[in-house]
Write a protein that holds these residues in place. Structure first.
Motif, PDB file in Angstrom:
ATOM      1  N   GLN A   1    -103.581  47.708  -9.941  1.00 27.32           N
ATOM      2  CA  GLN A   1    -104.758  48.357 -10.523  1.00 27.32           C
ATOM      3  C   GLN A   1    -104.365  49.311 -11.644  1.00 27.32           C
ATOM      4  O   GLN A   1    -105.052  49.396 -12.663  1.00 27.32           O
ATOM      5  CB  GLN A   1    -105.543  49.093  -9.437  1.00 27.32           C
ATOM      6  CG  GLN A   1    -106.294  48.179  -8.496  1.00 27.32           C
ATOM      7  CD  GLN A   1    -106.991  48.927  -7.372  1.00 27.32           C
ATOM      8  OE1 GLN A   1    -106.722  50.112  -7.128  1.00 27.32           O
ATOM      9  NE2 GLN A   1    -107.876  48.246  -6.659  1.00 27.32           N
ATOM     10  N   ARG A   2    -103.256  50.023 -11.454  1.00 30.66           N
ATOM     11  CA  ARG A   2    -102.781  50.918 -12.525  1.00 30.66           C
ATOM     12  C   ARG A   2    -102.357  50.113 -13.746  1.00 30.66           C
ATOM     13  O   ARG A   2    -102.642  50.495 -14.893  1.00 30.66           O
ATOM     14  CB  ARG A   2    -101.612  51.767 -12.012  1.00 30.66           C
ATOM     15  CG  ARG A   2    -102.013  52.845 -11.010  1.00 30.66           C
ATOM     16  CD  ARG A   2    -100.899  53.841 -10.777  1.00 30.66           C
ATOM     17  NE  ARG A   2     -99.749  53.239 -10.101  1.00 30.66           N
ATOM     18  CZ  ARG A   2     -99.612  53.154  -8.791  1.00 30.66           C
ATOM     19  NH1 ARG A   2    -100.554  53.612  -7.978  1.00 30.66           N
ATOM     20  NH2 ARG A   2     -98.530  52.609  -8.254  1.00 30.66           N
ATOM     21  N   ILE A   3    -101.702  48.979 -13.514  1.00 29.06           N
ATOM     22  CA  ILE A   3    -101.242  48.144 -14.634  1.00 29.06           C
ATOM     23  C   ILE A   3    -102.420  47.536 -15.381  1.00 29.06           C
ATOM     24  O   ILE A   3    -102.492  47.582 -16.618  1.00 29.06           O
ATOM     25  CB  ILE A   3    -100.297  47.028 -14.119  1.00 29.06           C
ATOM     26  CG1 ILE A   3     -99.017  47.640 -13.558  1.00 29.06           C
ATOM     27  CG2 ILE A   3     -99.970  46.042 -15.248  1.00 29.06           C
ATOM     28  CD1 ILE A   3     -98.152  46.660 -12.775  1.00 29.06           C
ATOM     29  N   THR A   4    -103.371  46.965 -14.642  1.00 31.70           N
ATOM     30  CA  THR A   4    -104.514  46.322 -15.307  1.00 31.70           C
ATOM     31  C   THR A   4    -105.416  47.341 -16.003  1.00 31.70           C
ATOM     32  O   THR A   4    -105.966  47.059 -17.068  1.00 31.70           O
ATOM     33  CB  THR A   4    -105.333  45.484 -14.306  1.00 31.70           C
ATOM     34  OG1 THR A   4    -105.746  46.307 -13.205  1.00 31.70           O
ATOM     35  CG2 THR A   4    -104.509  44.316 -13.765  1.00 31.70           C
ATOM     36  N   SER A   5    -105.554  48.527 -15.422  1.00 24.33           N
ATOM     37  CA  SER A   5    -106.330  49.582 -16.089  1.00 24.33           C
ATOM     38  C   SER A   5    -105.659  50.006 -17.384  1.00 24.33           C
ATOM     39  O   SER A   5    -106.327  50.229 -18.413  1.00 24.33           O
ATOM     40  CB  SER A   5    -106.487  50.795 -15.172  1.00 24.33           C
ATOM     41  OG  SER A   5    -107.313  50.490 -14.079  1.00 24.33           O
ATOM     42  N   TYR A   6    -104.338  50.118 -17.349  1.00 28.24           N
ATOM     43  CA  TYR A   6    -103.596  50.470 -18.563  1.00 28.24           C
ATOM     44  C   TYR A   6    -103.822  49.417 -19.653  1.00 28.24           C
ATOM     45  O   TYR A   6    -104.077  49.761 -20.818  1.00 28.24           O
ATOM     46  CB  TYR A   6    -102.107  50.597 -18.249  1.00 28.24           C
ATOM     47  CG  TYR A   6    -101.234  50.671 -19.478  1.00 28.24           C
ATOM     48  CD1 TYR A   6    -101.177  51.833 -20.247  1.00 28.24           C
ATOM     49  CD2 TYR A   6    -100.487  49.564 -19.889  1.00 28.24           C
ATOM     50  CE1 TYR A   6    -100.397  51.900 -21.398  1.00 28.24           C
ATOM     51  CE2 TYR A   6     -99.701  49.623 -21.030  1.00 28.24           C
ATOM     52  CZ  TYR A   6     -99.662  50.789 -21.780  1.00 28.24           C
ATOM     53  OH  TYR A   6     -98.883  50.848 -22.921  1.00 28.24           O
ATOM     54  N   LEU A   7    -103.757  48.133 -19.289  1.00 30.85           N
ATOM     55  CA  LEU A   7    -103.963  47.068 -20.272  1.00 30.85           C
ATOM     56  C   LEU A   7    -105.379  47.124 -20.842  1.00 30.85           C
ATOM     57  O   LEU A   7    -105.583  46.976 -22.046  1.00 30.85           O
ATOM     58  CB  LEU A   7    -103.709  45.698 -19.632  1.00 30.85           C
ATOM     59  CG  LEU A   7    -102.269  45.397 -19.221  1.00 30.85           C
ATOM     60  CD1 LEU A   7    -102.195  44.071 -18.467  1.00 30.85           C
ATOM     61  CD2 LEU A   7    -101.347  45.352 -20.443  1.00 30.85           C
TER      62      LEU A   7
ATOM     63  N   VAL B   1     -94.431  46.400 -21.035  1.00 33.43           N
ATOM     64  CA  VAL B   1     -95.314  46.819 -19.946  1.00 33.43           C
ATOM     65  C   VAL B   1     -94.511  46.975 -18.645  1.00 33.43           C
ATOM     66  O   VAL B   1     -94.719  47.926 -17.883  1.00 33.43           O
ATOM     67  CB  VAL B   1     -96.474  45.828 -19.758  1.00 33.43           C
ATOM     68  CG1 VAL B   1     -97.329  46.217 -18.542  1.00 33.43           C
ATOM     69  CG2 VAL B   1     -97.355  45.783 -21.020  1.00 33.43           C
ATOM     70  N   SER B   2     -93.564  46.067 -18.411  1.00 35.44           N
ATOM     71  CA  SER B   2     -92.704  46.180 -17.226  1.00 35.44           C
ATOM     72  C   SER B   2     -91.921  47.478 -17.254  1.00 35.44           C
ATOM     73  O   SER B   2     -91.849  48.210 -16.245  1.00 35.44           O
ATOM     74  CB  SER B   2     -91.735  44.990 -17.160  1.00 35.44           C
ATOM     75  OG  SER B   2     -92.417  43.767 -17.071  1.00 35.44           O
ATOM     76  N   ALA B   3     -91.353  47.772 -18.411  1.00 37.46           N
ATOM     77  CA  ALA B   3     -90.554  48.996 -18.535  1.00 37.46           C
ATOM     78  C   ALA B   3     -91.418  50.233 -18.316  1.00 37.46           C
ATOM     79  O   ALA B   3     -90.969  51.201 -17.683  1.00 37.46           O
ATOM     80  CB  ALA B   3     -89.899  49.038 -19.914  1.00 37.46           C
ATOM     81  N   ARG B   4     -92.645  50.211 -18.812  1.00 34.52           N
ATOM     82  CA  ARG B   4     -93.532  51.370 -18.662  1.00 34.52           C
ATOM     83  C   ARG B   4     -93.788  51.689 -17.188  1.00 34.52           C
ATOM     84  O   ARG B   4     -93.931  52.847 -16.808  1.00 34.52           O
ATOM     85  CB  ARG B   4     -94.854  51.109 -19.381  1.00 34.52           C
ATOM     86  CG  ARG B   4     -95.825  52.280 -19.280  1.00 34.52           C
ATOM     87  CD  ARG B   4     -97.123  52.019 -20.014  1.00 34.52           C
ATOM     88  NE  ARG B   4     -97.971  53.208 -19.971  1.00 34.52           N
ATOM     89  CZ  ARG B   4     -97.929  54.210 -20.817  1.00 34.52           C
ATOM     90  NH1 ARG B   4     -97.063  54.180 -21.826  1.00 34.52           N
ATOM     91  NH2 ARG B   4     -98.740  55.248 -20.684  1.00 34.52           N
ATOM     92  N   PHE B   5     -93.831  50.650 -16.352  1.00 31.91           N
ATOM     93  CA  PHE B   5     -94.133  50.856 -14.934  1.00 31.91           C
ATOM     94  C   PHE B   5     -92.898  50.741 -14.037  1.00 31.91           C
ATOM     95  O   PHE B   5     -93.011  50.608 -12.819  1.00 31.91           O
ATOM     96  CB  PHE B   5     -95.221  49.864 -14.494  1.00 31.91           C
ATOM     97  CG  PHE B   5     -96.574  50.197 -15.049  1.00 31.91           C
ATOM     98  CD1 PHE B   5     -97.404  51.099 -14.390  1.00 31.91           C
ATOM     99  CD2 PHE B   5     -97.004  49.651 -16.257  1.00 31.91           C
ATOM    100  CE1 PHE B   5     -98.648  51.430 -14.912  1.00 31.91           C
ATOM    101  CE2 PHE B   5     -98.246  49.976 -16.786  1.00 31.91           C
ATOM    102  CZ  PHE B   5     -99.066  50.872 -16.118  1.00 31.91           C
ATOM    103  N   GLY B   6     -91.710  50.792 -14.674  1.00 34.84           N
ATOM    104  CA  GLY B   6     -90.465  50.829 -13.907  1.00 34.84           C
ATOM    105  C   GLY B   6     -90.167  49.558 -13.149  1.00 34.84           C
ATOM    106  O   GLY B   6     -89.549  49.583 -12.070  1.00 34.84           O
ATOM    107  N   LEU B   7     -90.581  48.420 -13.706  1.00 35.70           N
ATOM    108  CA  LEU B   7     -90.336  47.128 -13.063  1.00 35.70           C
ATOM    109  C   LEU B   7     -89.506  46.241 -13.971  1.00 35.70           C
ATOM    110  O   LEU B   7     -89.514  46.397 -15.194  1.00 35.70           O
ATOM    111  CB  LEU B   7     -91.668  46.419 -12.772  1.00 35.70           C
ATOM    112  CG  LEU B   7     -92.626  47.095 -11.787  1.00 35.70           C
ATOM    113  CD1 LEU B   7     -93.974  46.387 -11.808  1.00 35.70           C
ATOM    114  CD2 LEU B   7     -92.047  47.092 -10.380  1.00 35.70           C
ATOM    115  N   SER B   8     -88.802  45.302 -13.368  1.00 41.36           N
ATOM    116  CA  SER B   8     -88.135  44.283 -14.168  1.00 41.36           C
ATOM    117  C   SER B   8     -89.182  43.261 -14.613  1.00 41.36           C
ATOM    118  O   SER B   8     -90.264  43.159 -14.009  1.00 41.36           O
ATOM    119  CB  SER B   8     -87.051  43.578 -13.355  1.00 41.36           C
ATOM    120  OG  SER B   8     -87.633  42.810 -12.322  1.00 41.36           O
ATOM    121  N   GLU B   9     -88.866  42.501 -15.650  1.00 41.12           N
ATOM    122  CA  GLU B   9     -89.806  41.474 -16.113  1.00 41.12           C
ATOM    123  C   GLU B   9     -90.073  40.456 -15.015  1.00 41.12           C
ATOM    124  O   GLU B   9     -91.208  39.993 -14.834  1.00 41.12           O
ATOM    125  CB  GLU B   9     -89.247  40.784 -17.360  1.00 41.12           C
ATOM    126  CG  GLU B   9     -89.179  41.689 -18.581  1.00 41.12           C
ATOM    127  CD  GLU B   9     -88.617  40.973 -19.791  1.00 41.12           C
ATOM    128  OE1 GLU B   9     -88.976  39.785 -19.997  1.00 41.12           O
ATOM    129  OE2 GLU B   9     -87.814  41.580 -20.521  1.00 41.12           O
TER     130      GLU B   9
END
Length: 283
Positions: A173-179, A192-200
């Motif tokens: 939800q945080r990712i989709t809201s950001y987009l 976007v992965s880097a912004r949320f601390g995730l690998s691709e």
């Protein structure tokens, strides 16, 4: 004292819902500027609705389907859904069909959104003579409604893929809201992965496992939905809309838009204005 028909006219579609299924072999006809939001409901009839002059949204099983102006949707009998109107000028022309012959074609058993042919638009407009009525085989010209239902699977083969899945996952939800709130930026899976601390790889898996869609397809769908809203709800130039939803190339925007809607951005805007003007001339 208000009659049942007066009450339904005053209250609109929500008040009419219990009456739609009163006669299982009828077609119930409803033409109106609808309420903004009609909460979860279902019918024992199949629903054909043509959207004129604006935009509508159908939500089913955490997926939102977008219906632009001059398109129609078919909802099978028994399918629970939310219906939302996204523009004050939107008129919804709805026919609720008997379902006893729905097994005659796979079309009637699946939800679908389709561009409306000119033939279908004119046929739906003709049904305004029966507004807010149950029409049965005892009524004159009932054969017209039978023919209208029968042409649907023959003239409208491929539903549009304008579907946006929802999620209950807090991280998603945080990712989709950001987009959504930053749709004009040049997003990539990497940034976007880097912004949320995730690998691709983790981001890709999250989209597929949680919403059954790839990151890229979700982003493309979100951009086109936002573009449709801007085309129908504003007078912004199309090149500005393309930039607002993250496209630096107008041709790339137009091609992607066509992939989703089977029309060009300029065609959708023009047809919407034509639809509104024709509606005003009839009223």
């Amino acid at each position: 004292m208000l009659t049942d028909n007066d009450f339904r006219t005053a209250m609109g579609l929500i008040a009419t819902l219990p009456h739609i299924d009163e006669h299982d072999r009828s077609v119930f006809v409803m033409h109106e500027k609808s309420e903004k939001l009609i909460p979860f409901h279902k019918h024992t009839k199949g629903q054909l609705s043509y959207v004129e002059g604006g935009i509508a949204y159908i939500t089913i099983d955490n997926r939102t389907y977008v219906v632009p102006a001059r398109h129609f949707f078919w909802i099978p009998q028994g399918m629970e859904h939310i219906l939302e109107i996204g523009h004050s000028a939107t008129v919804l022309h709805s026919l609720y069909f008997y379902a006893y012959d729905d097994d005659s074609d796979l079309f009637y058993g699946r939800l679908g959104i389709y561009p409306a042919s000119e033939l279908l638009i004119q046929m739906i407009r003709y049904t305004e003579i029966w507004d807010e009525k149950h029409v049965t085989e005892k009524d004159e010209n009932f054969e017209f409604l039978i023919a209208l239902k029968k042409i649907l699977p023959k003239t409208h083969k491929q539903p549009l893929p304008i579907i946006l899945p929802a999620t209950h996952n807090k991280q998603m939800q945080r990712i989709t809201s950001y987009l959504e709130w930053n749709i004009g930026e040049k997003h990539t899976l990497a940034n976007v992965s880097a912004r949320f601390g995730l690998s691709e790889r983790s981001m890709s898996r999250l989209f597929k496992s949680d919403m059954d869609i790839s990151f890229l397809q979700y982003l493309k769908t979100l951009r086109i939905i936002k573009a449709i809203e801007l085309l129908l709800n504003t007078d912004k130039p199309i090149n500005e809309i393309a930039d607002d939803v993250g496209y630096s190339s107008i041709s790339a925007f137009s091609d992607t838009f066509h992939e989703f809607t089977q029309s060009r951005p300029s065609d959708l805007r023009k047809s919407s204005k034509t639809s509104r003007n024709s509606g005003m001339s009839r009223s």
